[in-house]
Design a protein around this motif. Structure first.
Motif, PDB file in Angstrom:
ATOM      1  N   ALA A 166       0.808  -1.223   0.000  1.00 45.62           N
ATOM      2  CA  ALA A 166       0.000   0.000   0.000  1.00 45.62           C
ATOM      3  C   ALA A 166       0.840   1.270   0.000  1.00 45.62           C
ATOM      4  N   ASP A 167       2.160   1.130  -0.177  1.00 45.91           N
ATOM      5  CA  ASP A 167       2.991   2.333  -0.220  1.00 45.91           C
ATOM      6  C   ASP A 167       3.131   2.865  -1.644  1.00 45.91           C
ATOM      7  N   GLY A 168       2.385   2.243  -2.569  1.00 45.71           N
ATOM      8  CA  GLY A 168       2.311   2.728  -3.949  1.00 45.71           C
ATOM      9  C   GLY A 168       0.918   3.264  -4.222  1.00 45.71           C
ATOM     10  N   GLU A 169       0.696   3.663  -5.464  1.00 41.12           N
ATOM     11  CA  GLU A 169      -0.613   4.187  -5.825  1.00 41.12           C
ATOM     12  C   GLU A 169      -1.645   3.070  -5.872  1.00 41.12           C
ATOM     13  N   HIS A 170      -2.807   3.353  -5.289  1.00 46.64           N
ATOM     14  CA  HIS A 170      -3.932   2.428  -5.341  1.00 46.64           C
ATOM     15  C   HIS A 170      -5.220   3.222  -5.197  1.00 46.64           C
ATOM     16  N   SER A 171      -6.314   2.638  -5.700  1.00 49.62           N
ATOM     17  CA  SER A 171      -7.597   3.335  -5.633  1.00 49.62           C
ATOM     18  C   SER A 171      -8.735   2.329  -5.574  1.00 49.62           C
ATOM     19  N   TYR A 172      -9.884   2.828  -5.143  1.00 45.88           N
ATOM     20  CA  TYR A 172     -11.107   2.044  -5.040  1.00 45.88           C
ATOM     21  C   TYR A 172     -12.180   2.746  -5.864  1.00 45.88           C
ATOM     22  N   THR A 173     -12.899   2.001  -6.721  1.00 43.84           N
ATOM     23  CA  THR A 173     -13.972   2.576  -7.525  1.00 43.84           C
ATOM     24  C   THR A 173     -15.229   1.730  -7.391  1.00 43.84           C
ATOM     25  N   ASN A 174     -16.329   2.397  -7.075  1.00 39.48           N
ATOM     26  CA  ASN A 174     -17.637   1.760  -6.967  1.00 39.48           C
ATOM     27  C   ASN A 174     -18.501   2.303  -8.097  1.00 39.48           C
ATOM     28  N   ASP A 175     -18.732   1.492  -9.141  1.00 39.52           N
ATOM     29  CA  ASP A 175     -19.541   1.906 -10.284  1.00 39.52           C
ATOM     30  C   ASP A 175     -21.007   1.507 -10.133  1.00 39.52           C
ATOM     31  N   SER A 176     -21.386   1.005  -8.977  1.00 35.63           N
ATOM     32  CA  SER A 176     -22.761   0.543  -8.773  1.00 35.63           C
ATOM     33  C   SER A 176     -23.604   1.640  -8.117  1.00 35.63           C
ATOM     34  N   ASN A 177     -24.873   1.334  -7.912  1.00 35.71           N
ATOM     35  CA  ASN A 177     -25.785   2.261  -7.245  1.00 35.71           C
ATOM     36  C   ASN A 177     -25.971   1.921  -5.767  1.00 35.71           C
ATOM     37  N   GLU A 178     -25.103   1.047  -5.235  1.00 42.47           N
ATOM     38  CA  GLU A 178     -25.165   0.618  -3.840  1.00 42.47           C
ATOM     39  C   GLU A 178     -23.859   0.971  -3.127  1.00 42.47           C
ATOM     40  N   VAL A 179     -23.918   1.193  -1.841  1.00 47.16           N
ATOM     41  CA  VAL A 179     -22.708   1.418  -1.047  1.00 47.16           C
ATOM     42  C   VAL A 179     -21.925   0.108  -0.993  1.00 47.16           C
ATOM     43  N   VAL A 180     -20.606   0.180  -1.185  1.00 46.52           N
ATOM     44  CA  VAL A 180     -19.737  -0.984  -1.034  1.00 46.52           C
ATOM     45  C   VAL A 180     -19.139  -0.935   0.373  1.00 46.52           C
ATOM     46  N   VAL A 181     -19.164  -2.075   1.049  1.00 44.65           N
ATOM     47  CA  VAL A 181     -18.598  -2.185   2.390  1.00 44.65           C
ATOM     48  C   VAL A 181     -17.408  -3.127   2.326  1.00 44.65           C
ATOM     49  N   LEU A 182     -16.283  -2.678   2.896  1.00 43.21           N
ATOM     50  CA  LEU A 182     -15.054  -3.475   2.907  1.00 43.21           C
ATOM     51  C   LEU A 182     -14.537  -3.623   4.335  1.00 43.21           C
ATOM     52  N   HIS A 183     -13.819  -4.690   4.569  1.00 39.61           N
ATOM     53  CA  HIS A 183     -12.975  -4.801   5.765  1.00 39.61           C
ATOM     54  C   HIS A 183     -11.554  -4.667   5.277  1.00 39.61           C
ATOM     55  N   ILE A 184     -10.808  -3.761   5.888  1.00 38.48           N
ATOM     56  CA  ILE A 184      -9.436  -3.504   5.466  1.00 38.48           C
ATOM     57  C   ILE A 184      -8.499  -3.692   6.652  1.00 38.48           C
ATOM     58  N   ILE A 185      -7.432  -4.421   6.413  1.00 36.65           N
ATOM     59  CA  ILE A 185      -6.369  -4.592   7.405  1.00 36.65           C
ATOM     60  C   ILE A 185      -5.109  -3.961   6.840  1.00 36.65           C
ATOM     61  N   LEU A 186      -4.457  -3.138   7.653  1.00 40.55           N
ATOM     62  CA  LEU A 186      -3.148  -2.587   7.289  1.00 40.55           C
ATOM     63  C   LEU A 186      -2.111  -3.244   8.180  1.00 40.55           C
ATOM     64  N   LYS A 187      -1.119  -3.857   7.566  1.00 34.14           N
ATOM     65  CA  LYS A 187      -0.012  -4.496   8.288  1.00 34.14           C
ATOM     66  C   LYS A 187       1.224  -3.670   8.045  1.00 34.14           C
ATOM     67  N   TYR A 188       1.745  -3.075   9.113  1.00 35.83           N
ATOM     68  CA  TYR A 188       2.908  -2.226   9.016  1.00 35.83           C
ATOM     69  C   TYR A 188       4.179  -3.045   9.198  1.00 35.83           C
ATOM     70  N   SER A 189       5.187  -2.725   8.437  1.00 37.88           N
ATOM     71  CA  SER A 189       6.490  -3.370   8.589  1.00 37.88           C
ATOM     72  C   SER A 189       7.228  -2.636   9.688  1.00 37.88           C
ATOM     73  N   VAL A 190       7.625  -3.372  10.699  1.00 37.37           N
ATOM     74  CA  VAL A 190       8.277  -2.737  11.856  1.00 37.37           C
ATOM     75  C   VAL A 190       9.777  -2.964  11.798  1.00 37.37           C
TER      76      VAL A 190
END
Length: 190
Positions: A166-190
């Protein structure tokens, strides 16, 4: 945010206090943090004083410049059992109000964060690049979404998952007429 005005003000004041504490621990001035984050000195001062409700984009810029996970800007109670109910906690919106996240959990010495994300119908969200070597894992809970990662497109349907740096370019697009629900986990490198 889904909280009442008094609760929302408390969260805004809390974020401001945490930000000020973290900035002072690094012995940085508001100007130093402004130069590193790209958020104006005036806006940072307003956030620290609890006079403005920062957007997701601002919080990402700030957390990235401080080299901390996003949720470190919020207090996290230590407990052996934590419960997160959809729509009942903190909700942070993007500048265009088409994207919102609900922080769910932060674990293991700030190495992982989990969110519920909501993308409004017929809209796109272009997040800030995350911390170096961060992995993003997204699962579609409802709807269909187009996710672009470094100019490659992936269509995900309900219960499909994707993992990417996720340290590069990324995007999310919803082309529908409904709300999209996601679960997102971010794992950081320590």
């Amino acid at each position: 945010m889904n909280k009442g005005p008094d609760e929302q003000k408390q969260v805004v004041l809390q974020v401001g206090a945490v930000l000020k504490k973290l900035r002072k621990e690094k012995k940085w001035s508001l100007e130093d943090l402004s130069e590193l984050s790209g958020v104006s000195k005036l806006t940072l001062g307003n956030i620290e004083r609890g006079e403005t409700n920062p957007t997701i984009g601002m919080l990402w810029k700030i957390s990235k410049s401080l080299s901390i996970p996003l949720m470190s800007l919020f207090s996290n109670e230590d407990s052996s059992v934590n419960l997160s109910r959809a729509g009942k906690g903190l909700r942070i919106s993007g500048e265009e109000k088409n994207w919102a996240i609900e922080p769910i959990f932060q674990h293991t010495n700030n190495e992982m964060e989990m969110y519920r994300a909501y993308l409004q119908p017929n809209s796109s969200y272009y997040p800030e690049k995350h911390h170096q070597n961060t992995t993003e894992l997204a699962t579609v809970m409802s709807g269909t979404i187009l996710i672009q990662v470094n100019n490659e497109s992936y269509i995900l349907n309900q219960y499909d998952s994707i993992s990417f740096r996720a340290d590069g370019e990324h995007s999310y697009t919803n082309d529908s007429n409904e709300v999209v629900v996601l679960h997102i986990i971010l794992k950081y490198s320590v």
